[in-house]
Design an enzyme around this catalytic site. Structure first.
Site, PDB file in Angstrom:
ATOM      1  N   LYS A 279       7.274  44.414  59.469  1.00  0.00           N
ATOM      2  CA  LYS A 279       6.488  43.684  60.469  1.00  0.00           C
ATOM      3  C   LYS A 279       5.151  44.384  60.686  1.00  0.00           C
ATOM      4  O   LYS A 279       5.040  45.585  60.472  1.00  0.00           O
ATOM      5  CB  LYS A 279       7.247  43.663  61.812  1.00  0.00           C
ATOM      6  CG  LYS A 279       8.430  42.713  61.861  1.00  0.00           C
ATOM      7  CD  LYS A 279       9.033  42.674  63.256  1.00  0.00           C
ATOM      8  CE  LYS A 279      10.256  41.772  63.300  1.00  0.00           C
ATOM      9  NZ  LYS A 279       9.956  40.351  63.052  1.00  0.00           N
ATOM     10  N   ARG A 353      20.127  36.249  60.708  1.00  0.00           N
ATOM     11  CA  ARG A 353      21.058  35.269  60.131  1.00  0.00           C
ATOM     12  C   ARG A 353      22.044  35.930  59.167  1.00  0.00           C
ATOM     13  O   ARG A 353      23.142  35.436  58.953  1.00  0.00           O
ATOM     14  CB  ARG A 353      20.265  34.128  59.476  1.00  0.00           C
ATOM     15  CG  ARG A 353      19.380  34.544  58.373  1.00  0.00           C
ATOM     16  CD  ARG A 353      18.292  33.513  58.050  1.00  0.00           C
ATOM     17  NE  ARG A 353      17.174  33.563  58.987  1.00  0.00           N
ATOM     18  CZ  ARG A 353      16.105  32.772  58.927  1.00  0.00           C
ATOM     19  NH1 ARG A 353      16.016  31.839  57.993  1.00  0.00           N
ATOM     20  NH2 ARG A 353      15.129  32.884  59.797  1.00  0.00           N
TER      21      ARG A 353
HETATM   22  N1  BES Z   1      13.861  39.234  65.522  1.00  0.00           N
HETATM   23  C1  BES Z   1      12.991  38.411  64.778  1.00  0.00           C
HETATM   24  C2  BES Z   1      12.572  37.172  65.528  1.00  0.00           C
HETATM   25  C3  BES Z   1      11.530  37.348  66.595  1.00  0.00           C
HETATM   26  C4  BES Z   1      10.209  37.520  66.249  1.00  0.00           C
HETATM   27  C5  BES Z   1      11.877  37.256  67.903  1.00  0.00           C
HETATM   28  C6  BES Z   1       9.266  37.631  67.249  1.00  0.00           C
HETATM   29  C7  BES Z   1      10.929  37.367  68.893  1.00  0.00           C
HETATM   30  C8  BES Z   1       9.616  37.556  68.563  1.00  0.00           C
HETATM   31  C9  BES Z   1      13.679  37.963  63.499  1.00  0.00           C
HETATM   32  O1  BES Z   1      14.546  38.868  62.942  1.00  0.00           O
HETATM   33  C10 BES Z   1      12.608  37.706  62.512  1.00  0.00           C
HETATM   34  O2  BES Z   1      11.942  38.629  62.138  1.00  0.00           O
HETATM   35  N2  BES Z   1      12.437  36.462  62.107  1.00  0.00           N
HETATM   36  C11 BES Z   1      11.430  36.095  61.207  1.00  0.00           C
HETATM   37  C12 BES Z   1      11.973  35.045  60.290  1.00  0.00           C
HETATM   38  C13 BES Z   1      11.059  34.735  59.133  1.00  0.00           C
HETATM   39  C14 BES Z   1      10.961  35.924  58.211  1.00  0.00           C
HETATM   40  C15 BES Z   1      11.627  33.538  58.409  1.00  0.00           C
HETATM   41  C16 BES Z   1      10.264  35.534  62.013  1.00  0.00           C
HETATM   42  O3  BES Z   1      10.485  34.846  62.989  1.00  0.00           O
HETATM   43  O4  BES Z   1       9.129  35.835  61.659  1.00  0.00           O
HETATM   44 MN    MN Z   2      13.537  40.217  61.640  1.00  0.00          MN
END
Ligand code: BES
Ligand code: MN
Ligand code: ZN
Length: 498
Positions: A279, A353
């Site tokens: 991230k 997931r």
């Molecule tokens: N924990 C995150 C989701 C999230 C992101 C929650 C920002 C709250 C704020 C999750 O594990 C994630 O990183 N999801 C990705 C999915 C994507 C790679 C398809 C996302 O939302 O960017």
């Molecule tokens: Mn994630």
């Protein structure tokens, strides 16, 4: 805090502080009118000077009000009658509580619930008074070296008009208190940093809960156990972390012997750096909140245990970190889930997931009446719904109606989004049975569609709480959501079960 019900003549009640509601600038609520009479019109006289402008949440503290046994009277503005809604009611309650905390009274008698908006029934108005008050009392201090002095307010009494049933009122207090304790637990776990609140810490919290409520039975599956079962998706996430993954299982059998359990599954990602699909740096600290689904399961179970709900409940928390490491998942890696289905990991940041799919398959063995999973699953859901509503995904119309209604009643709303098969093809992979991500468009939906493939054997719903589980900015911190929604859902199921 001790909560109790009092009834009878308000003017004759001895209390350090009597709380009375005012509508608009000077219209007395029914309890205030009774007190005004006893004081020979003193309140009317003060309000006529215009000292309490009518905005919801303004307060005016009076001493030596004639004709009363109360040491003080706290007048609280509820706002104009035509604008009186749950929001202004809560604002008034919160402001009143803060004023009580400021003046450090030990005990107070509240009548504000008697002037709640008409949309709230009596029991709910009282329950809200309890939850809003206790919620305002929550403070995060675990990792601060200077602790604030504890709250002076030790007892809050609620006045009951003669025509309200006392048993209903007592039950409302009981529910409010249990709910508030559940919310507070969820907030605290969310707020703790990732170096303290690890998968092992969450497992310990389950054990702590079982110690306080022996009706709860806890079982922790370790990585070896999960490997033997074949949880290749879940374990692929924790491989990139030095903290071993845990699968936390909690069972409570308060229902009929043969009643199928309701199962709550919470994503327990104690820190999500994204893995190799790292991230961006700014705000990454917020990913300590990625275990708020797990926290809400613990919070809801705590409330259910305290209320001794006549239900069979199971809590399931797959817990892990998601970090980049030599052993971590790499984009393109293919893993085999517990269900036997293979997954091509195109983005290691879509790890929630991967945990949940194995947990959902594991749930089959419980022959559940229903499974609700709760997860901070996608940024896309937060983009779609903001911080107001959690995303609700389910192919089951009945479950959808129940959860939406529970959210409304608990003031913890969800909004339904589709899980139509039309989206499923976005998860097609040339190399595995499915990919772990679809396109950016509809990202919250494809995530739900992914989970749906593992939840075919029982009624299932998914709550995406990425937008609602915590706040940012000045109010940064866990919200305890969706514990209120979940507890309301359980209360409704308990009532249906008799
Ligand atoms: N924990 C995150 C989701 C999230 C992101 C929650 C920002 C709250 C704020 C999750 O594990 C994630 O990183 N999801 C990705 C999915 C994507 C790679 C398809 C996302 O939302 O960017
Ligand atoms: Mn994630
Ligand atoms: Zn995550």
């Amino acid at each position: 805090m001790e909560l109790s019900i009092k009834s009878g003549d308000l003017a004759a009640r001895r209390t350090p502080c009597l709380m009375l509601g005012v509508i608009g600038e000077r219209q007395l609520t029914e309890p205030a009118r009774l007190v005004d009479q006893a004081s020979g019109g003193y309140l009317t006289q003060i309000l006529a000077r215009g000292d309490l402008d009518g905005e919801a949440g303004r307060t005016l503290l009076l001493h030596e009000v004639p004709g009363l046994k109360a040491d003080r009277v706290l007048l609280v503005a509820l706002g104009p009658q035509d604008k009186l809604d749950r929001k202004s009611y809560h604002k008034a309650l919160a402001a009143a509580f803060l004023r009580l905390a400021e003046i450090r009274v030990k005990e107070a008698l509240c009548t504000l619930h008697a002037s709640a908006p008409p949309s709230l029934d009596f029991a709910l108005a009282l329950r809200d008074a309890v939850t809003v008050t206790l919620d305002k009392g929550y403070r995060y201090e675990a990792t601060k070296s200077e602790k604030k002095p504890p709250l002076a307010l030790a007892e809050l009494q609620f006045w009951l008009a003669a025509d309200n049933p006392k048993s209903l009122a007592k039950e409302a207090l009981r529910r409010g208190q249990a709910l508030a304790a559940g919310v507070s637990l969820a907030k605290e776990l969310g707020n703790l940093p990732g170096n303290i609140c690890t998968p092992g810490y969450l497992a310990d919290q389950a054990r702590v809960l079982a110690k306080a409520f022996p009706a709860l039975k806890v079982e922790i599956l370790e990585e070896d156990d999960m490997a033997k079962l074949g949880m290749g998706a879940l374990l692929s996430v924790s491989r990139g972390s030095r903290q071993p993954a845990k699968l936390i299982l909690m069972h409570y059998r308060g229902g009929k012997q043969d009643a199928k359990p309701l199962v709550l599954v919470g994503k327990g990602l104690t820190f999500d750096a994204g893995g190799i699909s790292l991230k961006p740096g700014p705000d990454m600290d917020q990913m300590k909140f990625d275990m708020c689904g797990a926290a809400s399961v613990l919070g809801a179970l705590r409330a259910a245990l305290e209320l001794k709900l006549p239900l069979n409940l199971t809590g399931v928390i797959p817990a892990s970190e998601n970090l980049p490491d030599g052993a971590a998942n790499k984009p393109g890696d293919i893993v085999t889930s517990l269900s036997g289905q293979t997954i091509e990991i195109l983005n290691t940041d879509a790890e929630g997931r991967l945990l949940l799919c194995d947990a959902l398959t594991y749930c089959e063995r419980f022959e559940p009446a229903a499974v609700v999973d709760i997860a901070t699953l996608t940024g896309a859901c937060a983009i779609a719904l903001g911080k107001v509503a959690s995303g609700l995904f389910t192919p089951d119309e009945g479950l959808a109606a129940e959860l939406l209604a529970a959210g409304e009643r608990a003031n913890d709303r969800a909004w339904r989004l589709p899980v139509w098969d039309d989206y499923q093809s976005l998860l097609d992979s040339n190399f595995a049975d499915m990919a772990n991500v679809g396109t950016r468009e509809g990202g919250a939906i494809t995530a739900a569609c992914f989970l749906a493939r593992y939840a075919k054997k029982y009624p299932w719903a998914h709550l995406d709480i990425a937008g609602t589980a915590w706040l940012t900015g000045k109010e940064k911190g866990g919200t305890g959501r969706p514990v209120p929604l979940l507890v309301e859902f359980l209360l409704q199921r308990a009532e249906a079960a008799g």
